[in-house]
Design an enzyme around this catalytic site. Structure first.
Site, mmCIF file in Angstrom:
data_model
loop_
_atom_site.group_PDB
_atom_site.id
_atom_site.type_symbol
_atom_site.label_atom_id
_atom_site.label_comp_id
_atom_site.label_asym_id
_atom_site.label_seq_id
_atom_site.Cartn_x
_atom_site.Cartn_y
_atom_site.Cartn_z
ATOM 1 N N ASP A 105 8.022 -5.750 78.763
ATOM 2 C CA ASP A 105 7.423 -4.746 79.639
ATOM 3 C C ASP A 105 6.832 -5.470 80.836
ATOM 4 O OD1 ASP A 105 6.411 -1.896 79.975
ATOM 5 O OD2 ASP A 105 4.570 -3.050 80.173
ATOM 6 N N GLU A 196 13.478 -2.594 80.736
ATOM 7 C CA GLU A 196 13.595 -1.236 81.239
ATOM 8 C C GLU A 196 14.411 -1.231 82.529
ATOM 9 O OE1 GLU A 196 10.098 2.002 80.846
ATOM 10 O OE2 GLU A 196 9.483 -0.050 81.179
ATOM 11 N N ASP A 278 0.737 -2.207 77.222
ATOM 12 C CA ASP A 278 1.977 -2.903 77.563
ATOM 13 C C ASP A 278 2.682 -3.451 76.324
ATOM 14 O OD1 ASP A 278 1.366 -2.370 80.188
ATOM 15 O OD2 ASP A 278 0.393 -4.313 80.518
#
Ligand code: ZN
Length: 291
Positions: A105, A196, A278
């Site tokens: 992340d 991501e 996170d």
């Protein structure tokens, strides 16, 4: 048929300029992207390089002795001279733990939070050197320039210009370094890496990441990770950007309706999990890839 004589090329180029398709060419000039190409028998020994015309030149970086390099490109950046060339190298084969999946992340305060609990600090060198840069840039603006439009500069102007350029270079180096360390660690130690997918166009809406993009360089992160995964034989998985990685509970899978940006700790209403926001997101990413 299109001829390739220089006159034809010249005409073609100018026709595009008149049609305003392309701009007037920028010609090579000393001081603007200085670089040149050398060909010949190039050798590297004892941290020195043998170049045609120049002879033996000391290198500031330690590299292995080499022979049979055919050509090099020499370039200048921030008044440092660089030499680059191609050489063959064996692929490094790495053995990593079989089930080493990791989710990453990205953020501002910490550059990256990994699902194994590791964090990589965001060094933000620009923030650190901002003041110094400002001072040096002001000094530059006070230096004498004979004719601004013709860019005739005084010697001291040139010297100060070098100081500013090297500071910019330093900032860029620190930024590159932390990103390289992160991507190498990821690619070298994991079978699968989940990140991501972020679209930069919609990024301005996402406050959490917009400035991380600027100072951390997400595109560069992904680019490096892509080629490094190929080097080391690991797999990069890009998770759909609609996957609610930060809203899901990594323990029970409960999905929150709303998660405010100010909530640094994720608290689950169902199972009572309390976790760093996170870290929770990165664990979700890793889980998503395993299944
Ligand atoms: Zn839960």
């Amino acid at each position: 048929m299109r001829t390739t004589t220089s006159l034809a090329r010249f005409r073609y180029k100018f026709s595009t300029i008149f049609k305003k398709v392309s701009k007037y060419p920028i010609f090579k000039k000393k001081g603007r992207k200085d670089s040149f190409y050398l060909e010949g028998n190039i050798e590297i020994k004892n941290n020195r390089i043998k170049l045609p015309i120049f002879g033996w030149i000391k290198l500031s970086e330690k590299i292995k002795d080499l022979k049979g390099v055919k050509n090099v490109r020499i370039s200048r950046r921030a008044d440092f001279w660089f030499v680059s060339f191609k050489t063959e190298a064996k692929k490094e084969k790495i053995k990593y733990a079989k089930n080493s999946f990791v989710g990453v992340d990205l953020g501002i305060k910490t550059l990256a939070t990994l699902s194994n609990g590791m964090t990589f600090e965001n060094k933000r060198p620009y923030k650190f050197y901002k003041r110094k840069l400002k001072i040096e840039q002001r000094k530059l603006s006070k230096k004498y320039q004979k004719n601004k439009s013709k860019k005739e500069q005084s010697k001291n102007y040139g010297k100060q210009q070098k100081v500013v350029a090297q500071l910019h270079y330093k900032i860029a180096c620190i930024r590159e370094d932390s990103l390289h360390k992160l991507t190498t660690y990821l690619a070298k130690n994991h079978v699968r890496i989940a990140i991501e997918d972020l679209n930069v166009k919609g990024m301005s809406k996402n406050h959490k990441l917009s400035s991380a993009i600027l100072d951390g360089g997400f595109y560069e992160f992904r680019r490096q990770l892509t080629y490094k995964c190929e080097w080391y034989g690991s797999k990069l998985v890009v998770v759909d950007r609609f996957f609610p990685s930060s809203k899901l509970c990594s323990n029970c899978g409960h999905k929150k309706e709303k998660l405010y940006l100010s909530e640094r700790i994720y608290t689950c209403e169902k199972c009572g999990l309390r976790m760093d926001r996170d870290l929770n997101a990165s664990v979700n990413l890793a889980k998503h890839v395993v299944s």
